[in-house]
Scaffold this active site. Structure first.
Site, PDB file in Angstrom:
ATOM      1  N   ARG A 286       0.814  -1.225   0.000  1.00 13.48           N
ATOM      2  CA  ARG A 286       0.000   0.000   0.000  1.00 13.48           C
ATOM      3  C   ARG A 286       0.845   1.271   0.000  1.00 13.48           C
ATOM      4  NH1 ARG A 286      -3.112  -3.399   3.620  1.00 13.48           N
ATOM      5  NH2 ARG A 286      -1.378  -3.051   5.014  1.00 13.48           N
TER       6      ARG A 286
ATOM      7  N   ARG B 155      11.201   0.171   8.831  1.00 14.69           N
ATOM      8  CA  ARG B 155      11.677  -0.137  10.181  1.00 14.69           C
ATOM      9  C   ARG B 155      13.192  -0.047  10.176  1.00 14.69           C
ATOM     10  NH1 ARG B 155       7.342   0.703  11.687  1.00 14.69           N
ATOM     11  NH2 ARG B 155       5.931  -0.556  12.962  1.00 14.69           N
TER      12      ARG B 155
ATOM     13  N   GLU C 229      15.473   2.485  18.592  1.00  9.42           N
ATOM     14  CA  GLU C 229      14.743   3.740  18.752  1.00  9.42           C
ATOM     15  C   GLU C 229      14.503   3.950  20.239  1.00  9.42           C
ATOM     16  OE1 GLU C 229      11.223   3.712  16.289  1.00  9.42           O
ATOM     17  OE2 GLU C 229      12.403   3.657  14.462  1.00  9.42           O
TER      18      GLU C 229
ATOM     19  N   HIS D  74      10.793   8.749  13.909  1.00 12.37           N
ATOM     20  CA  HIS D  74       9.686   7.823  13.592  1.00 12.37           C
ATOM     21  C   HIS D  74       8.333   8.560  13.548  1.00 12.37           C
ATOM     22  CE1 HIS D  74       8.424   3.317  13.820  1.00 12.37           C
ATOM     23  NE2 HIS D  74       7.591   4.003  13.058  1.00 12.37           N
TER      24      HIS D  74
HETATM   25  C1  GLV Z   1       4.330   2.852  12.330  1.00 10.01           C
HETATM   26  O1  GLV Z   1       5.492   2.705  12.119  1.00 10.01           O
HETATM   27  C2  GLV Z   1       3.363   1.822  12.226  1.00 10.01           C
HETATM   28  O2  GLV Z   1       3.752   0.651  12.033  1.00 10.01           O
HETATM   29  O3  GLV Z   1       2.173   2.111  12.342  1.00 10.01           O
END
Ligand code: GLV
Length: 317
Positions: free
Chosen positions: A157, A230, A259, A278
């Site tokens: 997506r 990620r 993180e 992030h």
């Molecule tokens: C953000 O990184 C998520 O996986 O929603």
């Protein structure tokens, strides 16, 4: 009485929905996530757990919570922080929040691509340091988008939403999806031809350190690398060396491993590396929708209904 633990204050829409169905729940209110021990203590005996990507939920945590656990709902689309196989083995459905953050994350990937290509943070540091003395023909030159090739690694997506944006910038788009086996070109061709490479794969055993020294060595010297997936998908030591030696032009990271990124990370010494904390899905509307979806999954699981967004539908077989 149904027992629920929510591991952080989430946006109102989700909390309101949960309250309508289950007026009593435990909510972790500190800014920092619960430690593993605190998580286990707080969630022992609950029927439903609503967690974030900062909570590591493995089989041991599930067992400590107990066999009455009916649902784990994460306010995230990525679920690499949850041991899905362990949940499936215990018959626990796991919910996530796909779709609602696609546009926001694709926007972030594009924002990072533009920022790295046009050296926006570096230019701003330059200005704030009082170094802007005159307009100069060769000051802080960057890369063009029109006519450039964008290689998208991971064409789900979000990858597809990035491709759509690239069309508006008159870019040529090629893609390779290692998870689904779909591709317009193989990975080597993508790396050889792309001026921009944007990563959109989930973190799995297969994609861990997909972006390593070999991957980076195949990229063009003018290439910009963007990662909004990620941190674990990328080998940060290899990236540091590739950027330091100008093997590639620049990188922009929305995610790191770990993180938060330690403040003494060598990546932070580099002018050609942008790092933000992030924020892929960080728009008000998107986070409201994620909260709502996570609540819908939680409520459905507690009522014994099928989760609207379940990552392990095998539990229903
Ligand atoms: C953000 O990184 C998520 O996986 O929603």
């Amino acid at each position: 009485m149904t027992k629920i633990f929510i591991t952080r204050i989430i946006p109102d829409p989700g909390l309101v929905l949960i309250k309508e169905h289950f007026p009593h729940f435990d909510l972790w209110t500190p800014d920092l996530p619960p430690s593993r021990i605190e998580l286990i203590e707080q969630s022992r005996g609950v029927d439903g757990l609503l967690c974030l990507l900062t909570d590591k939920i493995d089989g041991e945590v599930m067992d400590a919570i107990g066999p009455q656990l009916k649902v784990i709902s994460s306010m995230s689309v990525g679920v690499d922080h949850i041991d899905i196989a362990a949940a499936t083995a215990r018959g626990i459905p796991v919910g996530n929040t796909p779709g609602v953050l696609t546009d926001a994350t694709a926007d972030q990937a594009f924002a990072l691509m533009l920022s790295a290509a046009r050296r926006i943070p570096e230019a701003e540091r330059f200005l704030r340091a009082g170094k802007w003395v005159t307009w100069q023909p060769s000051l802080l030159l960057g890369a063009d988008f029109a006519g450039a090739t964008l290689g998208i690694v991971g064409f789900g997506r979000i990858g597809q939403a990035v491709a759509k944006r690239a069309q508006g910038f008159d870019m040529r788009v090629i893609y390779h999806d290692p998870t689904h086996g779909a591709q317009s070109v193989d990975l080597d061709t993508l790396l050889r031809e792309s001026d921009f490479v944007s990563i959109h794969v989930p973190l799995t055993e297969k994609t861990k350190h997909l972006v390593n020294a070999k991957f980076l060595a195949k990229m063009k010297p003018n290439a910009v690398l963007v990662n909004t997936s990620r941190g674990g998908v990328l080998d940060q030591t290899a990236l540091y060396h590739a950027l330091k030696s100008n093997q590639i032009f620049a990188a922009a990271l929305d995610v790191t491993d770990p993180e938060p990124l330690p403040t003494d990370s060598p990546l932070l010494e580099l002018e050609n590396c942008i790092i933000v904390p992030h924020l892929g899905s960080a728009s008000k509307k998107t986070r409201d929708m994620m909260s709502l979806l996570a609540a819908q999954n939680l409520v459905a699981g507690l009522k014994g209904e099928r989760l609207p967004h379940c990552v392990n539908p095998q539990v229903y077989e």
